[in-house]
Enzyme design. Structure first.
Site, mmCIF file in Angstrom:
data_model
loop_
_atom_site.group_PDB
_atom_site.id
_atom_site.type_symbol
_atom_site.label_atom_id
_atom_site.label_comp_id
_atom_site.label_asym_id
_atom_site.label_seq_id
_atom_site.Cartn_x
_atom_site.Cartn_y
_atom_site.Cartn_z
ATOM 1 N N GLU A 12 0.813 -1.216 0.000
ATOM 2 C CA GLU A 12 0.000 0.000 0.000
ATOM 3 C C GLU A 12 0.850 1.271 0.000
ATOM 4 O O GLU A 12 0.547 2.236 0.711
ATOM 5 C CB GLU A 12 -0.961 0.016 1.206
ATOM 6 N N LYS A 37 2.539 -8.035 -14.009
ATOM 7 C CA LYS A 37 2.346 -8.206 -12.570
ATOM 8 C C LYS A 37 2.883 -9.576 -12.195
ATOM 9 O O LYS A 37 2.406 -10.604 -12.684
ATOM 10 C CB LYS A 37 0.857 -8.087 -12.218
ATOM 11 N N GLY A 202 -4.174 10.539 -4.276
ATOM 12 C CA GLY A 202 -5.448 10.583 -4.978
ATOM 13 C C GLY A 202 -5.336 10.618 -6.482
ATOM 14 O O GLY A 202 -6.342 10.812 -7.172
#
EC number: 6.3.3.3
Length: 238
Positions: A12, A37, A202
């Site tokens: 995160e 990924k 954001g």
């Protein structure tokens, strides 16, 4: 081989959004981009994962996964609990090499931090980077605690003969606290590598068109951007 491995100092910290910004900036510079990924966890077979999020934000890039597992755990643990074969570092390296044969740039995004285990033998993203002989970009958080985690990550890279190409702050706050502002000065020193960007908090909530237009302004020229560390640190740092 035109491969860049992206790791975080932990979970995160903004790896996927930074990967999307890298892909968008490279695409805007006229380069063909693939995003791999290494191990996707925490999503079901038909759910969108990190690679698809990169494509949503960055636009027409090739995306691929080596494996995915449904539970949000370390890849080795998630594979074991799912009764599935684990990801092996050589599989990540082989997949990246295959994409590199057809693209100008391949971005390999890890899962969590550098030494998160892929398999019971202890294989990691660092092992895949070693097989690829690829530089590694470190994504770090802005605030308190980031210096220790960043220095440990970069020390581990160097102990394996790998090159930390630089550090990108994965989520730069609109109102940074004192620790975050001081860390802009200290991060390059502890990393022994340059500060190469700061993605605003954001950023993923922007429209895809807005994200693509803004992405080069978050990354340094060596990452196909226009962001200047000295100017940013002079304005935001302490």
């Amino acid at each position: 081989m035109p491969v860049l491995v992206i790791t975080g100092t932990g979970t995160e910290v903004g790896k996927t959004v930074v990967t999307a910004a890298l892909a968008a900036a490279a695409s805007a510079a006229g380069r063909s981009v693939a995003v791999l990924k290494a191990a996707q966890t925490g999503v079901g077979p038909d759910e969108p994962g990190d690679a698809r999020e990169v494509a949503r934000l960055a636009g027409p890039v090739t995306v691929a996964e080596v494996a995915r597992f449904p539970e949000p755990l370390a890849p080795a643990t998630a594979a074991r609990r799912a009764g599935s074969p684990p990801v092996r570092p050589h599989e990540v390296a082989d997949a990246a090499a295959g994409l590199a044969a057809e693209h100008d740039l391949v971005l390999v995004e890890g899962a969590g931090g550098l030494l998160v285990r892929f398999d019971a033998a202890g294989g990691t993203l660092a092992d895949a980077a070693s097989l690829l002989r690829a530089p590694v970009l470190v994504v770090a958080p802005a605030g308190l605690g980031t210096l220790n985690a960043t220095e440990l990550t970069c020390r581990e890279l160097r102990s394996r003969g790998l090159t930390p190409s630089g550090v990108v702050v994965g989520s730069w706050p609109a109102a940074p606290d004192l620790a975050s502002r001081c860390n802009l000065v200290d991060l390059p020193e502890v990393a022994g590598a340059p500060l190469l960007g700061a993605v605003p908090a954001g950023a993923a909530a922007r429209s895809p068109a807005g994200f693509r237009a803004a992405a080069p302004g978050w990354l340094a020229p060596r990452l196909d951007g226009t962001w200047e560390a000295a100017e940013f640190v002079g304005r935001e740092g302490a």
